[in-house]
Design a protein around this motif. Structure first.
Motif, PDB file in Angstrom:
ATOM      1  N   VAL A  71       5.364  -6.587 -11.252  1.00 44.40           N
ATOM      2  CA  VAL A  71       4.288  -5.705 -11.730  1.00 44.40           C
ATOM      3  C   VAL A  71       2.928  -6.072 -11.160  1.00 44.40           C
ATOM      4  O   VAL A  71       1.985  -5.287 -11.247  1.00 44.40           O
ATOM      5  N   LEU A  72       2.819  -7.276 -10.589  1.00 41.24           N
ATOM      6  CA  LEU A  72       1.557  -7.688  -9.950  1.00 41.24           C
ATOM      7  C   LEU A  72       1.863  -8.863  -9.031  1.00 41.24           C
ATOM      8  O   LEU A  72       2.611  -9.766  -9.404  1.00 41.24           O
ATOM      9  N   HIS A  73       1.275  -8.832  -7.829  1.00 42.58           N
ATOM     10  CA  HIS A  73       1.445  -9.935  -6.865  1.00 42.58           C
ATOM     11  C   HIS A  73       0.065 -10.440  -6.471  1.00 42.58           C
ATOM     12  O   HIS A  73      -0.897  -9.650  -6.391  1.00 42.58           O
ATOM     13  N   VAL A  74      -0.032 -11.721  -6.202  1.00 41.11           N
ATOM     14  CA  VAL A  74      -1.342 -12.309  -5.878  1.00 41.11           C
ATOM     15  C   VAL A  74      -1.989 -11.616  -4.666  1.00 41.11           C
ATOM     16  O   VAL A  74      -3.213 -11.518  -4.580  1.00 41.11           O
ATOM     17  N   PHE A 123       0.733  -3.082 -12.771  1.00 39.70           N
ATOM     18  CA  PHE A 123      -0.660  -3.283 -13.148  1.00 39.70           C
ATOM     19  C   PHE A 123      -1.547  -3.326 -11.908  1.00 39.70           C
ATOM     20  O   PHE A 123      -1.156  -3.892 -10.880  1.00 39.70           O
ATOM     21  N   LYS A 124      -2.733  -2.738 -12.032  1.00 40.71           N
ATOM     22  CA  LYS A 124      -3.692  -2.763 -10.919  1.00 40.71           C
ATOM     23  C   LYS A 124      -4.834  -3.711 -11.274  1.00 40.71           C
ATOM     24  O   LYS A 124      -5.493  -3.550 -12.317  1.00 40.71           O
ATOM     25  N   ALA A 125      -5.039  -4.681 -10.400  1.00 38.67           N
ATOM     26  CA  ALA A 125      -6.044  -5.718 -10.697  1.00 38.67           C
ATOM     27  C   ALA A 125      -7.457  -5.176 -10.527  1.00 38.67           C
ATOM     28  O   ALA A 125      -7.726  -4.375  -9.625  1.00 38.67           O
ATOM     29  N   GLU A 126      -8.360  -5.622 -11.381  1.00 37.07           N
ATOM     30  CA  GLU A 126      -9.795  -5.373 -11.202  1.00 37.07           C
ATOM     31  C   GLU A 126     -10.244  -6.127  -9.953  1.00 37.07           C
ATOM     32  O   GLU A 126      -9.663  -7.162  -9.599  1.00 37.07           O
ATOM     33  N   PRO A 127     -11.296  -5.658  -9.284  1.00 37.23           N
ATOM     34  CA  PRO A 127     -11.700  -6.292  -8.017  1.00 37.23           C
ATOM     35  C   PRO A 127     -12.188  -7.736  -8.167  1.00 37.23           C
ATOM     36  O   PRO A 127     -12.027  -8.548  -7.251  1.00 37.23           O
TER      37      PRO A 127
END
Ligand code: FUB
Length: 328
Positions: A71-74, A123-127
């Protein structure tokens, strides 16, 4: 339904550091993900290789586990370089939030947030990372008045000692040598209230005090009871707040009680005895009126510390909040 208590919950990959929430009547599990690694254990966590997160769910206790995939990768987090350690999630305003630590480009642990329309992500990370955030092991608790709090912090590789002055001071020697010593008060976890949009802190992080039975701060030398990492807060049916945390190198999960989500908390006892592997990290969640302890050990890897697996069991808690210690 057949009990799968105390058995590895995820068997096709290594998972650790559980965080667990009930969304839409289902149990959602947000663990960290251990990969095989050759790094040395230098007390700074170089032996953990963790670059992404998967989300898992169960319709009920003992029901089949669903892996919702990565769902999220570094590589999709603009500010982060490595070390996606323990994460947690929250649901508010019809959205879902994944909170996670990572080293920034300068090797400093910061806490980030990523959003989704579904509890299962992606999930989309905040900048950018959350301004004013640092260290590891974010855990979210939303109180009955809808105020959300983030608790966080971890010693040694988690860098909490580096922030004793309020600014980042890198370690000189071994990680464990840099904190308070002997009769000095142990370092406590930090907390901050989250903004209404859940993306920032309302104030600078503050320290949580953990006291002994006489009202004195737990001492740095009190290794069996002092805070090390992995704070997690829940409110019990008696209206009191409980924080559980790992004591680190003594390998217990301890618990402490408070009248307020911001403490001070008073040490009460042990939730979980040491498990196989060096780390001990747990989460307590209520589901359909019963209370569950999620934790990890190293059964699947035969005791190799950075290769852990989730487990869970039902917890016995008395009406006044006393926990029967789990012996894995
Ligand atoms: O998984 C890496 C670290 O190990 C976590 O952040 C700590 O709580 C410990 O479980």
């Amino acid at each position: 339904m057949k009990s799968n208590f105390h058995k590895p919950l995820v068997t096709h990959m290594y998972t650790a550091d559980p965080s667990v929430h009930v969304f839409d009547g289902k149990i959602y599990i947000y663990p960290s993900h251990d990969l095989e690694n050759e790094g040395l254990d230098d007390g700074k966590g170089d032996h953990f290789k963790m670059v992404d997160y998967h989300v898992f769910s169960m319709d009920d206790v003992g029901a089949p586990l669903v892996d919702h995939g990565q769902v999220l990768h570094v590589k999709d987090v603009p500010w982060a370089e490595s070390r996606m350690w323990d994460c947690d999630a929250a649901g508010k305003n019809g959205k879902y939030y994944l909170y996670f630590p990572a080293h920034d480009k300068n090797g400093v642990f910061r806490l980030g947030v990523a959003t989704s329309d579904k509890p299962s992500g992606p999930f989309k990370a905040e900048p950018n990372y959350i301004p004013g955030s640092y260290s590891i092991d974010p855990a979210i608790f939303t109180d009955s008045d809808n105020e959300s709090y983030m608790y966080f912090g971890g010693l040694w590789g988690g860098q909490l000692e580096c922030w004793q002055t309020g600014k980042f001071v890198p370690f000189g020697g071994a990680a464990g040598e840099n904190g308070p010593k002997g009769d000095e008060p142990a370092m406590g976890p930090r907390y901050a209230k989250l903004s209404d949009d859940m993306l920032s802190f309302k104030h600078e992080p503050k320290e949580i005090l953990i006291l002994d039975e006489n009202g004195a701060p737990i001492k740095a030398s009190d290794n069996d009871r002092r805070f090390f990492e992995a704070p997690c807060v829940y409110k019990y049916t008696n209206g009191k707040y409980y924080m559980i945390y790992s004591t680190g190198d003594t390998h217990f999960i301890a618990y402490a009680e408070s009248e307020s989500p911001t403490g001070p908390f008073t040490y009460k006892g042990k939730v979980l005895e040491p498990v196989s592997g060096w780390t001990n990290h747990a989460y307590i969640t209520e589901f359909k009126g019963k209370w569950y302890l999620f934790y990890h050990d190293c059964e699947l890897s035969n005791g190799v510390t950075p290769l852990r697996n989730l487990k869970y069991t039902e917890l016995e808690i008395s009406r006044d909040g006393v926990i029967t210690t789990v012996k894995p």
